[in-house]
Design an enzyme around this catalytic site. Sequence first.
Site, short mmCIF file in Angstrom:
data_model
loop_
_atom_site.label_atom_id
_atom_site.label_comp_id
_atom_site.label_asym_id
_atom_site.label_seq_id
_atom_site.Cartn_x
_atom_site.Cartn_y
_atom_site.Cartn_z
N GLY A 145 -10.68 49.94 -48.11
CA GLY A 145 -11.93 49.56 -48.76
C GLY A 145 -12.61 50.67 -49.54
O GLY A 145 -13.78 50.56 -49.87
N ALA A 146 -11.91 51.76 -49.85
CA ALA A 146 -12.54 52.86 -50.59
C ALA A 146 -12.43 52.68 -52.10
O ALA A 146 -12.88 53.52 -52.86
CB ALA A 146 -11.90 54.19 -50.18
N GLY A 147 -11.81 51.58 -52.53
CA GLY A 147 -11.68 51.37 -53.97
C GLY A 147 -10.29 51.74 -54.48
O GLY A 147 -10.09 51.94 -55.67
N LEU A 148 -9.34 51.83 -53.55
CA LEU A 148 -7.97 52.18 -53.95
C LEU A 148 -7.05 50.96 -53.86
O LEU A 148 -5.85 51.07 -53.69
CB LEU A 148 -7.45 53.34 -53.07
CG LEU A 148 -8.25 54.63 -53.28
CD1 LEU A 148 -7.98 55.64 -52.17
CD2 LEU A 148 -7.96 55.25 -54.63
N PRO A 181 -7.38 55.11 -47.05
CA PRO A 181 -8.60 54.60 -46.43
C PRO A 181 -8.82 53.16 -46.91
O PRO A 181 -8.63 52.86 -48.09
CB PRO A 181 -9.69 55.53 -46.98
CG PRO A 181 -9.11 56.10 -48.23
CD PRO A 181 -7.63 56.17 -48.02
N ASP A 199 -5.49 44.75 -60.18
CA ASP A 199 -5.00 45.48 -59.00
C ASP A 199 -3.71 44.86 -58.44
O ASP A 199 -2.77 45.58 -58.08
CB ASP A 199 -6.07 45.47 -57.90
CG ASP A 199 -7.23 46.38 -58.23
OD1 ASP A 199 -7.21 47.02 -59.30
OD2 ASP A 199 -8.16 46.47 -57.42
N SER A 233 -6.93 46.00 -50.60
CA SER A 233 -6.88 44.55 -50.38
C SER A 233 -5.81 43.92 -51.27
O SER A 233 -5.08 43.03 -50.83
CB SER A 233 -8.25 43.91 -50.62
OG SER A 233 -8.64 44.09 -51.95
N ALA A 234 -5.67 44.42 -52.50
CA ALA A 234 -4.60 43.91 -53.38
C ALA A 234 -3.24 44.25 -52.78
O ALA A 234 -2.33 43.41 -52.74
CB ALA A 234 -4.73 44.52 -54.77
N ALA A 235 -3.10 45.47 -52.25
CA ALA A 235 -1.81 45.89 -51.70
C ALA A 235 -1.45 45.06 -50.46
O ALA A 235 -0.29 44.68 -50.27
CB ALA A 235 -1.84 47.38 -51.37
#
Length: 334
Positions: free
Chosen positions: A116-119, A114, A165, A122-124
């Site tokens: 923007g769920a904090g996983l 998902p 991240d 954006s870094a990936a």
Amino acid sequence: MGALKVTATAPGVVKLFGEHAVVYGKPAIAMAINKGIKVTVEESRGNSLVIFAKDLEVKGVAIRVTGDSIEGSVINDGQLSKLASYALTALRIISGKYGGDLRGIRVIIESQLPIGAGLATSAAVSVATAAAYARLINVKLSKEDIAKVGHSVELTVQGAASPMDTAVSSIGGVMYIKPGVEFKRLSTSFKIPLVVGYVERELTTGELVKRVKALYDKYPKVIEDIMNSIGAITDEAVTALSKGDYVTLGELMNINQGLLEALGVSNHRLSSIIYMARKAGALGAKLSGGGGGGAMIALAPGVEDKVAVAVKLAGGEVILIDVDHEGVHVEDYS
Ligand code: MEV
């Protein structure tokens, strides 16, 4: 130009300990997961740069960049246009540093997580786009170089970000991060049986980082002590991780969650799934990442299924994950 089409896959990241405190130079431990973001960069006809993004639920976004102007048609989800801006910034940083003409480039972003769920999606995206485009224009970058570019992308797009991240997404494995001082991979001969749950997010990581800063400015002595305690938890966790001491890890996760609550970065729905996970037998559970809703992790050796059901019953979605040891992975099709 080297290859004509390159795909790079970069893992998402869960934070085992130390989010938010890491922004203030305290140590954190984060783990790359075996689900992430795939970015394909290819030469296409015409002289525009086109970025498409698609994930499991959302149809997609197409952004066309001609010179300095960006036109976009965002379908369904503002999160996707944000992702596209990370990709675009990664392309611009690489082409600005190493050359490379962005006209006639097509970028396709696909997500197994998902957004923007904090996983760390954006870094990936930043890491995968940088790695794919560097290979396309024949520039050799190490994973450490890619991590640095990824971090510059996050700083450019969101103003503030620790290097955590992007480093973990690029390098992979379980890492101990002390910004500016130390980045080391921790040996993980033990399994880390985590259940990841998530709920809708009310605030972005950037907004939460700002909130914590406001609290810090208002109560410097109080918040400094909380940050130091989170740092101490992280250091204790290194020993527990090396021994595979799940009970201690669980307790440390619970204390860490208490301090994150004190910083005001959890919310009702997120805390509910955390408590339900503990009730179902998890040894420890805490939010993972920026908070404000978003992701949580539960350490649940032997009771993964039970904990997953409890998280769902409490209104969360569940993702099954394992450690990713490789970090960003590049394939070219020339
Ligand atoms: C976000 O994944 C983790 C935070 O510590 C922010 C950062 O490290 O940049 C909240």
